[in-house]
Design a protein around this motif. Structure first.
Motif, PDB file in Angstrom:
ATOM      1  N   GLU A 195      -8.755  11.662 106.478  1.00  0.00           N
ATOM      2  CA  GLU A 195      -9.398  11.223 107.737  1.00  0.00           C
ATOM      3  C   GLU A 195      -9.868  12.438 108.546  1.00  0.00           C
ATOM      4  O   GLU A 195     -10.991  12.481 109.039  1.00  0.00           O
ATOM      5  CB  GLU A 195      -8.432  10.395 108.608  1.00  0.00           C
ATOM      6  CG  GLU A 195      -8.022   9.052 108.028  1.00  0.00           C
ATOM      7  CD  GLU A 195      -6.908   9.184 106.982  1.00  0.00           C
ATOM      8  OE1 GLU A 195      -6.227  10.246 106.949  1.00  0.00           O
ATOM      9  OE2 GLU A 195      -6.726   8.238 106.186  1.00  0.00           O
ATOM     10  N   ALA A 196      -8.970  13.403 108.684  1.00  0.00           N
ATOM     11  CA  ALA A 196      -9.293  14.596 109.477  1.00  0.00           C
ATOM     12  C   ALA A 196     -10.433  15.379 108.824  1.00  0.00           C
ATOM     13  O   ALA A 196     -11.325  15.905 109.500  1.00  0.00           O
ATOM     14  CB  ALA A 196      -8.052  15.477 109.607  1.00  0.00           C
ATOM     15  N   TYR A 197     -10.412  15.423 107.492  1.00  0.00           N
ATOM     16  CA  TYR A 197     -11.449  16.186 106.795  1.00  0.00           C
ATOM     17  C   TYR A 197     -12.815  15.520 106.945  1.00  0.00           C
ATOM     18  O   TYR A 197     -13.824  16.173 107.207  1.00  0.00           O
ATOM     19  CB  TYR A 197     -11.111  16.373 105.318  1.00  0.00           C
ATOM     20  CG  TYR A 197     -12.208  17.120 104.584  1.00  0.00           C
ATOM     21  CD1 TYR A 197     -12.517  18.442 104.925  1.00  0.00           C
ATOM     22  CD2 TYR A 197     -12.971  16.498 103.596  1.00  0.00           C
ATOM     23  CE1 TYR A 197     -13.551  19.120 104.292  1.00  0.00           C
ATOM     24  CE2 TYR A 197     -14.007  17.170 102.963  1.00  0.00           C
ATOM     25  CZ  TYR A 197     -14.287  18.474 103.311  1.00  0.00           C
ATOM     26  OH  TYR A 197     -15.305  19.143 102.694  1.00  0.00           O
ATOM     27  N   ARG A 198     -12.846  14.214 106.796  1.00  0.00           N
ATOM     28  CA  ARG A 198     -14.123  13.502 106.909  1.00  0.00           C
ATOM     29  C   ARG A 198     -14.735  13.744 108.297  1.00  0.00           C
ATOM     30  O   ARG A 198     -15.927  13.999 108.435  1.00  0.00           O
ATOM     31  CB  ARG A 198     -13.921  12.009 106.651  1.00  0.00           C
ATOM     32  CG  ARG A 198     -15.221  11.222 106.630  1.00  0.00           C
ATOM     33  CD  ARG A 198     -15.009   9.780 106.234  1.00  0.00           C
ATOM     34  NE  ARG A 198     -14.825   9.593 104.799  1.00  0.00           N
ATOM     35  CZ  ARG A 198     -15.822   9.591 103.904  1.00  0.00           C
ATOM     36  NH1 ARG A 198     -17.075   9.798 104.292  1.00  0.00           N
ATOM     37  NH2 ARG A 198     -15.591   9.407 102.626  1.00  0.00           N
ATOM     38  N   LYS A 199     -13.851  13.702 109.322  1.00  0.00           N
ATOM     39  CA  LYS A 199     -14.310  13.928 110.691  1.00  0.00           C
ATOM     40  C   LYS A 199     -14.866  15.361 110.835  1.00  0.00           C
ATOM     41  O   LYS A 199     -15.924  15.583 111.414  1.00  0.00           O
ATOM     42  CB  LYS A 199     -13.119  13.721 111.642  1.00  0.00           C
ATOM     43  CG  LYS A 199     -13.500  13.606 113.101  1.00  0.00           C
ATOM     44  CD  LYS A 199     -12.386  12.910 113.887  1.00  0.00           C
ATOM     45  CE  LYS A 199     -12.587  13.068 115.380  1.00  0.00           C
ATOM     46  NZ  LYS A 199     -12.175  14.401 115.866  1.00  0.00           N
ATOM     47  N   HIS A 200     -14.144  16.306 110.248  1.00  0.00           N
ATOM     48  CA  HIS A 200     -14.554  17.713 110.285  1.00  0.00           C
ATOM     49  C   HIS A 200     -15.915  17.899 109.601  1.00  0.00           C
ATOM     50  O   HIS A 200     -16.807  18.574 110.125  1.00  0.00           O
ATOM     51  CB  HIS A 200     -13.483  18.567 109.593  1.00  0.00           C
ATOM     52  CG  HIS A 200     -13.914  19.970 109.300  1.00  0.00           C
ATOM     53  ND1 HIS A 200     -14.009  20.934 110.277  1.00  0.00           N
ATOM     54  CD2 HIS A 200     -14.295  20.571 108.139  1.00  0.00           C
ATOM     55  CE1 HIS A 200     -14.416  22.070 109.725  1.00  0.00           C
ATOM     56  NE2 HIS A 200     -14.604  21.879 108.435  1.00  0.00           N
ATOM     57  N   ALA A 201     -16.069  17.271 108.429  1.00  0.00           N
ATOM     58  CA  ALA A 201     -17.319  17.406 107.673  1.00  0.00           C
ATOM     59  C   ALA A 201     -18.485  16.801 108.449  1.00  0.00           C
ATOM     60  O   ALA A 201     -19.584  17.375 108.486  1.00  0.00           O
ATOM     61  CB  ALA A 201     -17.173  16.741 106.300  1.00  0.00           C
ATOM     62  N   GLU A 202     -18.242  15.655 109.084  1.00  0.00           N
ATOM     63  CA  GLU A 202     -19.301  15.009 109.864  1.00  0.00           C
ATOM     64  C   GLU A 202     -19.720  15.876 111.052  1.00  0.00           C
ATOM     65  O   GLU A 202     -20.900  15.995 111.367  1.00  0.00           O
ATOM     66  CB  GLU A 202     -18.851  13.617 110.341  1.00  0.00           C
ATOM     67  CG  GLU A 202     -19.060  12.567 109.265  1.00  0.00           C
ATOM     68  CD  GLU A 202     -18.277  11.277 109.499  1.00  0.00           C
ATOM     69  OE1 GLU A 202     -17.688  11.132 110.590  1.00  0.00           O
ATOM     70  OE2 GLU A 202     -18.268  10.448 108.573  1.00  0.00           O
ATOM     71  N   GLU A 203     -18.725  16.481 111.698  1.00  0.00           N
ATOM     72  CA  GLU A 203     -19.033  17.353 112.841  1.00  0.00           C
ATOM     73  C   GLU A 203     -19.831  18.576 112.401  1.00  0.00           C
ATOM     74  O   GLU A 203     -20.768  18.997 113.060  1.00  0.00           O
ATOM     75  CB  GLU A 203     -17.727  17.817 113.519  1.00  0.00           C
ATOM     76  CG  GLU A 203     -17.204  16.792 114.515  1.00  0.00           C
ATOM     77  CD  GLU A 203     -15.782  17.082 114.951  1.00  0.00           C
ATOM     78  OE1 GLU A 203     -15.271  18.189 114.625  1.00  0.00           O
ATOM     79  OE2 GLU A 203     -15.187  16.212 115.595  1.00  0.00           O
ATOM     80  N   GLU A 204     -19.439  19.129 111.258  1.00  0.00           N
ATOM     81  CA  GLU A 204     -20.129  20.315 110.766  1.00  0.00           C
ATOM     82  C   GLU A 204     -21.589  20.004 110.417  1.00  0.00           C
ATOM     83  O   GLU A 204     -22.466  20.856 110.528  1.00  0.00           O
ATOM     84  CB  GLU A 204     -19.407  20.861 109.532  1.00  0.00           C
ATOM     85  CG  GLU A 204     -19.815  22.273 109.203  1.00  0.00           C
ATOM     86  CD  GLU A 204     -18.770  22.984 108.379  1.00  0.00           C
ATOM     87  OE1 GLU A 204     -19.107  23.394 107.275  1.00  0.00           O
ATOM     88  OE2 GLU A 204     -17.618  23.120 108.824  1.00  0.00           O
ATOM     89  N   GLU A 205     -21.818  18.777 110.001  1.00  0.00           N
ATOM     90  CA  GLU A 205     -23.164  18.363 109.605  1.00  0.00           C
ATOM     91  C   GLU A 205     -24.091  18.298 110.822  1.00  0.00           C
ATOM     92  O   GLU A 205     -25.290  18.428 110.699  1.00  0.00           O
ATOM     93  CB  GLU A 205     -23.068  17.010 108.904  1.00  0.00           C
ATOM     94  CG  GLU A 205     -24.311  16.586 108.159  1.00  0.00           C
ATOM     95  CD  GLU A 205     -24.643  17.490 106.969  1.00  0.00           C
ATOM     96  OE1 GLU A 205     -23.748  18.223 106.509  1.00  0.00           O
ATOM     97  OE2 GLU A 205     -25.790  17.462 106.530  1.00  0.00           O
TER      98      GLU A 205
END
Lengths: 358, 137
Positions: free
Chosen positions: B126-136
């Motif tokens: 969950e935390a990683y998906r959120k991180h990846a979306e923010e980075e995008e």
């Protein structure tokens, strides 16, 4: 500031282009993959939107004289409808830019400066413009579509009424059947393959692009992005302005010293004459790694523990698994077969100078 | 720009902010790079593996070697955990383009987990998906 959209931007998006801001132009790095696109140009035919390239029209009674003084090439001796690849230098003898120029008639020329240097080139040309020479920067009015690969001629014969019998580095006007209009077409390119570069007014560019794709399916036609454009030119050791030279090299240090014609005067000539006499310190060359790795820009080159040069461009040749680079090494060490090491991260990887056109 | 909603991130893996993944099995971690990393690199053509026997440090670049390269760019591998490098995926070294097809079948190296408490510092799915979306964005 958002990047400038070329007349083909919408088509590029529709075809799945990975769009980026490239020197202020909205262009695709790739549509499928760099590797697939690279191979398509080597084996079939690839279509490039290179509308970011500039367009200068230069004419008037003294146009030939003006250009002959700015460019290193022999302009007076050009035939009509001939193209020449040329450099032009600043007063320190350093290359400002390279370009291809077409002589359309006695005193009418058309040239294509690099996208990243349009303004700079324009200012440079204006500085040395002679009375009686008219220059027009029509970069925003034209799209350029490059058609490159061994099947480019077959495709051009299908969509135009032209016999396509002109030799490489010549140009002609061709009538495009689907659009029923005539455009200037250069037989040239930046891939090391046979090919054509189509100078198309903005409003006609989408129709020409569609016509190419409608008639090219069985030829393995593909749209090609900036990524493969770079690997294709790199594999053939074609110089990239701003990267392989950037106001720090003379033409005599490159692998195209033939662009310098000595029997006329041009800006920077005195510096070249002096360099010729004093000795050229470094030469541009292409190398393959014989060990594992990929050379990249700014990596250092060593021989017997001593630094002998720098890498200016590098990649792994798509489809070949060979790390290849371009760069400058000390005079004499640039000959084909010469060996040295490239520092990649913490390792010295062996490499050999190659003939990229051999 | 591009949409990452189509990218797969398996739930049983732990992730780093720099887009490596780790699969924890006892005191051994298997390490690779996520679909986010391969999507952004595009056209991976080269893998410089880490050196067996060397010791990695959590969230630090592998030393003296370790990188994934595409036609256009090179990116270092940051180790998700600290510990000794035990094994390299030699099949992947020979054919790194397989990473373009599947980021998770194609592990890069296995390592010993020196300090299990470091696992808590890794992202959950969950935390990683959120991180990846923010980075995008």
């Amino acid at each position: 500031m958002s990047p400038k959209r070329t007349p083909l931007a919408k088509i590029n998006e529709e075809m799945g282009g990975n769009m980026v801001d490239f020197f202020g132009f909205y262009l695709p790095t790739h549509y499928s993959t760099i590797t697939e696109e690279h191979i398509a140009v080597r084996e079939g035919v690839g279509i490039f939107d290179v509308s970011h390239m500039g367009n200068f029209r230069i004419y008037g009674d003294t146009a030939t004289e003006t250009l002959d003084n700015i460019l290193t090439q022999d302009i007076k001796g050009m035939r009509f409808k001939q193209l020449k690849y040329t450099h032009f230098l600043n007063e320190d003898g350093m290359i400002v830019d390279d370009m291809i120029i077409a002589r359309l008639s006695e005193d009418h020329y058309f040239s294509v400066p690099n996208a990243s240097k349009i303004q700079l080139d324009w200012d440079h040309f204006n500085k040395y413009r002679k009375e009686g020479t008219v220059m027009e920067n029509i970069s925003d009015d034209y799209a350029i579509i490059a058609v490159q690969g061994p099947k480019a001629e077959t495709l051009m014969k299908r969509i135009t009424t032209h016999s396509c019998d002109m030799k490489f580095f010549n140009c002609d006007y061709m009538h495009f059947k689907d659009i029923d209009r005539t455009f200037l077409v250069w037989r040239s390119g930046y891939t090391g393959e046979d090919g054509f570069e189509l100078m198309i007014p903005n409003e006609d560019a989408p129709a020409v692009w569609r016509s190419l794709f409608e008639h090219g399916e069985d030829l393995g036609i593909k749209p090609i992005g900036l990524g493969a454009r770079d690997t294709l030119r790199l594999e053939k050791a074609l110089l990239l302005s701003g990267q392989d030279f950037d106001f720090n090299r003379t033409s005599l240090e490159t692998n195209v010293t033939w662009v310098v014609k000595w029997d006329h005067d041009f800006v920077g000539k005195d510096i070249l004459l002096k360099q010729k006499e004093d000795g050229i310190p470094q030469k541009f060359m292409a190398f393959h790694l014989t060990g594992r790795g990929i050379p990249r820009t700014a990596m250092e080159i060593f021989k017997d523990g001593e630094k002998i040069g720098d890498v200016t461009s590098g990649t792994m040749i798509p489809g070949k698994k060979i790390g290849m680079g371009l760069g400058y090494v000390n005079m004499g060490l640039h000959e084909f077969g010469s060996t040295f090491e490239v520092q990649i991260r913490n390792k010295l990887v062996p490499a050999e100078v190659v003939n990229p056109r051999g | 720009m591009s949409d990452i909603s189509g990218l797969v991130f398996p739930e049983d893996l732990k992730y780093t902010p720099t887009h490596e993944w780790a699969k924890i099995e006892g005191d051994v971690a298997t390490v690779g790079i996520s679909a986010f990393a391969t999507h952004h690199l595009t056209d991976i053509v080269y893998l410089e593996p880490p050196v067996v026997g060397e010791t990695a440090t959590q969230f630090k670049e592998l030393e003296p070697e370790g990188a994934v390269e595409s036609v256009k760019a090179s990116t270092p591998i940051y180790s998700p955990l600290s510990g000794e490098i035990l094994e390299i995926n030699e099949d992947l070294v020979d054919a790194p383009e397989q990473l373009n097809e599947d980021s998770y079948e194609n592990w890069i190296y296995k390592m010993k987990i020196e300090d299990p408490s470091e696992i808590e510092k890794l992202f959950s799915i969950e935390a990683y998906r959120k991180h990846a979306e923010e980075e995008e964005h």
